[in-house]
Design an enzyme around this catalytic site. Sequence first.
Site, PDB file in Angstrom:
ATOM      1  CB  SER A 120      53.224  43.458  47.435  1.00 36.50           C
ATOM      2  OG  SER A 120      54.248  42.742  48.047  1.00 36.50           O
ATOM      3  CG  HIS A 122      48.071  40.424  50.681  1.00 34.73           C
ATOM      4  ND1 HIS A 122      49.373  40.103  50.199  1.00 34.73           N
ATOM      5  CD2 HIS A 122      47.882  40.803  51.810  1.00 34.73           C
ATOM      6  CE1 HIS A 122      50.013  40.466  51.342  1.00 34.73           C
ATOM      7  NE2 HIS A 122      49.022  40.905  52.168  1.00 34.73           N
ATOM      8  CB  THR A 155      50.444  40.814  44.799  1.00 42.68           C
ATOM      9  OG1 THR A 155      51.519  41.066  45.470  1.00 42.68           O
ATOM     10  CG2 THR A 155      50.832  40.433  43.215  1.00 42.68           C
ATOM     11  CG  ASP A 193      56.144  38.587  51.262  1.00 45.06           C
ATOM     12  OD1 ASP A 193      57.292  39.333  50.995  1.00 45.06           O
ATOM     13  OD2 ASP A 193      55.229  39.343  51.765  1.00 45.06           O
ATOM     14  CG  HIS A 243      59.323  42.442  47.327  1.00 42.75           C
ATOM     15  ND1 HIS A 243      59.575  41.474  48.026  1.00 42.75           N
ATOM     16  CD2 HIS A 243      58.066  42.559  47.385  1.00 42.75           C
ATOM     17  CE1 HIS A 243      58.559  41.137  48.716  1.00 42.75           C
ATOM     18  NE2 HIS A 243      57.397  41.792  48.250  1.00 42.75           N
ATOM     19  CG  HIS A 256      59.839  43.312  50.928  1.00 46.92           C
ATOM     20  ND1 HIS A 256      58.688  43.995  50.421  1.00 46.92           N
ATOM     21  CD2 HIS A 256      59.187  42.311  51.830  1.00 46.92           C
ATOM     22  CE1 HIS A 256      57.544  43.522  50.913  1.00 46.92           C
ATOM     23  NE2 HIS A 256      57.718  42.488  51.615  1.00 46.92           N
TER      24      HIS A 256
END
Lengths: 533, 252
Positions: A132, A198, A200, A360, A406, A496
């Site tokens: 990410s 985090h 993102t 995710d 992703h 991912h």
Amino acid sequence: MTAKIKPVVLAVTSALTVLAALPASAASQDLFLSPTSNASTWYAAGHKEVADAKKLVRNNKKAKNVIFFIGDGMGVSTVTAARILEGQQPGIINPANTRAGSSGEENALSFERFPYLALSKTYSVNQQTSDSAPTMTAMVTGVKNNEGELSVSQDLPKGKTAEDCNRAISPFLLPTILELSEDAGKSTGVVSTARITHATPAANYAHTPNRDWESDADQPAAGCAIPDIARQLVEFKHGDGIDFVMGGGRDRFLPNTVTDPEYNTQKGKRNDGRNLTTEWTTAYKDGAVVYDKKGFDALIPATTNHVLGLFEPSHMQYEADRDRSANGEPSLAEMTDKAIRTLKKNKKGFYLHVEAGRVDHAHHAGNAYRALTDTIALSDAVRKAVDTLKELKQLDDTLIIVSADHSHVFTIGGYPERGNNILGKVKAGSDLTLAADGKPYTTLAYANGPGFQKNAPPDIKIYKPNPGRDDELASADTTDKDYHQEALVPLSSETHAGEDVAIYATGPSAHLFHGTMEQNAIFHVMKNAFRYK
Amino acid sequence: MNREFPFLLRDLALVLVSLLTAGCALKMPHDSTKLDTMALGALSADDPMTCRYRKERVHGDPNLHSSWEFIREPQRTESYDGATRQGEIWERDTQGRLTLTHVFTDEKVALDYSTGDLKAAGRLPVWASVWSIVDPGLFGKALTLQGKTAKGGLVLETYAGQLAGVDTKIDWLPALKLPARIQKTSPTGTDSLSLEQCWPMAKAPRLPTPESQLNHYRHIDYSDLGDMETDPIVQKIVALSGGHAHGSAEPH
């Protein structure tokens, strides 16, 4: 009544229906009936799609606002499966359809009705399949970089050592769309169901050679010259500071001597003794810090500025587990609505990033139910944003983008018949479809990951992955929210995936999304919409 | 059908086999009747205590054994495996929510599981199975009472039955709500966990790991592991935890 329900009409109606919380198990039905259709209704529906497309008018206005939604790990297969799951819930039916449900496939998530779509190539400078950090960096700075690094250029090596965390990084900083917006006098906000530190959400406001340096305790040495990510949020220098911040990650803001306000068994994680929540209200005299739904509800957007909402020590709860009480947490839709109503006070407009961060995590756990219900929560948040902007008469001035950083190795397979429970086993008629080994299989599966967990290894540790087939699948309730789909390659955590993800857009400059694009082009569309130089 | 029941069975099986299969060294015999009943009789279940167990694995030569320590407080348990040098800290908050910290002593890593993580991983146990090592709710159900003995005022109940298809026998100390012995017998051999001694916390040779020590460990959230596959420490703890098919979940 003999009305024939057009799938498009049904889809629109579905998208506008507020989804009630899904039941713990969606297994009450194996099969959901399809709306009535025939050759002429299909033909008419397809014709209408084209007719509607012909009416599209490019919005070349300068955007006043941009709202950038991310479903972390929300690949195309996740969107498809979530669409079907939502469509198979009792509340998502055309009111004219008196049957108990719809088959699901004809449903559309809120953002799937947006007029413009492109594919996004998610590779990073040094990864074919990315994490990410570089993907979000690409989207908010316009520049691809390396694995694990946030909003710094590829020339800065990944931070690992004490020497790395004392390196001068100013030559490597990449300006973000949030920083440019603050510099332009706009209001800004960051909302996530993950820790707000985090990767993102952090890429919007932090610059660091290691995404894991979320608090000082995560850094390789005390007193690093590069501030940890939580500090960078509170010490943000652009404009008048970030105006609206909500998510998880409270423990990165509290010292390790302070007991968490919600969990009496937990404490903060900071080693430096700093309480960044009190520093927030010191820095912003008009600021507020809230920890729960009660505090959230008490916020009055018209009079509140500089909001910091930290609803969990770490990530917020999955939507499937969310505590809806006064002591619990707001939904992503509620946070989005509150953010818009808070930020809209600025006549120059706003930039808002909203992330469904736990799609995710559920995929990593090999648990499709929670991944899909969190995707539906993102759809609800986008729908709420559209409704609120309509009410505020700002929809036409707002570029709304929905994308993913992703994908995941999540598949929809077999030949289940129309209306087959998306969380169920592949069926043809009333019979289970059997694989070459004589066993049934589920529609949803993972190419790698922990796999089914019925016979999980007998230790209370990271459990040993179970590759391949579940011998007891025939009797398993695969629609249970705790079910873990089968996985081929055994890994402790599902991974991912490297295929493209979709970009959905509406509003000013949305038409610039077209074809297959590099992920970093998203920043440039936002910049164009705002007319930043 | 009561959906909880299979999970209870699984939880117990998980705990039992966990205790019985992780790291071992050389075998010594054990007999529950040789317990120091006087010392145990001085304790009640509500007392914070530390207990030392002996873990044995008899599946051909060489037979293996190791020490396993269990520290219990009203809302917290901590275990430490002498062979793997790993520990587990379970805590229950005032709302009844469970959290787990998996401690890797040599690596100075604490892997934190929130309640949500445990749910998503399908690994949220009932508190009784954590606090008592085995779930007393199974007694009279999957495990039936075989008999009672008393020595020095200490009652020992013996239960037996099949858990997850494995013959299981448990000597249970109702006064302490702890097992004196757990034995699982499969076609390949026997695994057992046997109580050697318990101490009140004030006299215990092993105390709960202090916060000050854990504060200097690297804390990693379980849900973040998927984004950390290239991190060498994460690769190591995943391997140590049996996260790969060839990992240490295999008998030591």
